[in-house]
Design a protein around this motif. Structure first.
Motif, PDB file in Angstrom:
ATOM      1  N   PRO A  91      40.367  90.604 -40.644  1.00 47.10           N
ATOM      2  CA  PRO A  91      40.276  92.040 -40.916  1.00 47.10           C
ATOM      3  C   PRO A  91      38.878  92.413 -41.411  1.00 47.10           C
ATOM      4  O   PRO A  91      38.093  91.543 -41.784  1.00 47.10           O
ATOM      5  N   GLY A  92      38.609  93.711 -41.410  1.00 45.78           N
ATOM      6  CA  GLY A  92      37.354  94.180 -41.980  1.00 45.78           C
ATOM      7  C   GLY A  92      36.416  94.781 -40.967  1.00 45.78           C
ATOM      8  O   GLY A  92      35.424  94.169 -40.601  1.00 45.78           O
ATOM      9  N   HIS A  93      36.721  95.957 -40.498  1.00 43.75           N
ATOM     10  CA  HIS A  93      35.845  96.613 -39.530  1.00 43.75           C
ATOM     11  C   HIS A  93      34.829  97.527 -40.208  1.00 43.75           C
ATOM     12  O   HIS A  93      33.994  98.111 -39.537  1.00 43.75           O
ATOM     13  N   GLN A  94      34.873  97.630 -41.520  1.00 43.66           N
ATOM     14  CA  GLN A  94      33.927  98.468 -42.265  1.00 43.66           C
ATOM     15  C   GLN A  94      32.874  97.553 -42.876  1.00 43.66           C
ATOM     16  O   GLN A  94      33.029  97.060 -43.987  1.00 43.66           O
ATOM     17  N   VAL A  95      31.815  97.322 -42.108  1.00 43.48           N
ATOM     18  CA  VAL A  95      30.816  96.347 -42.540  1.00 43.48           C
ATOM     19  C   VAL A  95      29.432  96.973 -42.674  1.00 43.48           C
ATOM     20  O   VAL A  95      29.132  97.996 -42.068  1.00 43.48           O
ATOM     21  N   VAL A  96      28.619  96.314 -43.465  1.00 44.87           N
ATOM     22  CA  VAL A  96      27.188  96.585 -43.557  1.00 44.87           C
ATOM     23  C   VAL A  96      26.523  95.267 -43.189  1.00 44.87           C
ATOM     24  O   VAL A  96      26.880  94.218 -43.727  1.00 44.87           O
ATOM     25  N   GLY A  97      25.598  95.310 -42.257  1.00 42.61           N
ATOM     26  CA  GLY A  97      24.974  94.073 -41.837  1.00 42.61           C
ATOM     27  C   GLY A  97      23.664  94.275 -41.119  1.00 42.61           C
ATOM     28  O   GLY A  97      23.151  95.391 -41.014  1.00 42.61           O
ATOM     29  N   VAL A  98      23.140  93.172 -40.619  1.00 40.69           N
ATOM     30  CA  VAL A  98      21.876  93.127 -39.902  1.00 40.69           C
ATOM     31  C   VAL A  98      22.159  92.562 -38.514  1.00 40.69           C
ATOM     32  O   VAL A  98      22.948  91.613 -38.380  1.00 40.69           O
ATOM     33  N   VAL A  99      21.513  93.120 -37.495  1.00 40.74           N
ATOM     34  CA  VAL A  99      21.703  92.615 -36.133  1.00 40.74           C
ATOM     35  C   VAL A  99      21.172  91.184 -36.061  1.00 40.74           C
ATOM     36  O   VAL A  99      20.016  90.918 -36.373  1.00 40.74           O
TER      37      VAL A  99
END
Length: 85
Positions: A64-72
């Protein structure tokens, strides 16, 4: 990579730790997809409904967890609008 994995539907009043920390294989982006290195992730109310079985996921296990903050991290061949880093 490490991921929190949902392996079962449960009652959160009875099971306070419904997700299992596991090592899973690194995903590969499709042609028009991005692979993100996740820096932070949230679980939304819909995912709580999945965990408790009100709207169960179509298959298990699921990360689960489609609400992410990340880097390509990597791009597919047709994902030309974004660059790694």
């Amino acid at each position: 990579m490490k991921a929190m994995v949902m392996t079962k539907v449960c009652d959160l009043r009875l099971d306070k730790n419904p997700l299992d920390l596991r090592e899973v294989s690194d995903p590969k982006p499709g042609d028009d997809e991005l692979l993100l290195k996740v820096r932070a992730c949230a679980v939304c109310h819909t995912e709580l409904d999945e965990i408790e079985g009100r709207t169960p996921p179509p298959r298990l296990p699921v990360v689960p967890g489609h609400q992410v903050v990340g880097v390509v991290e990597t791009t597919g061949r047709a994902a030309v609008k974004f660059k790694p880093g």
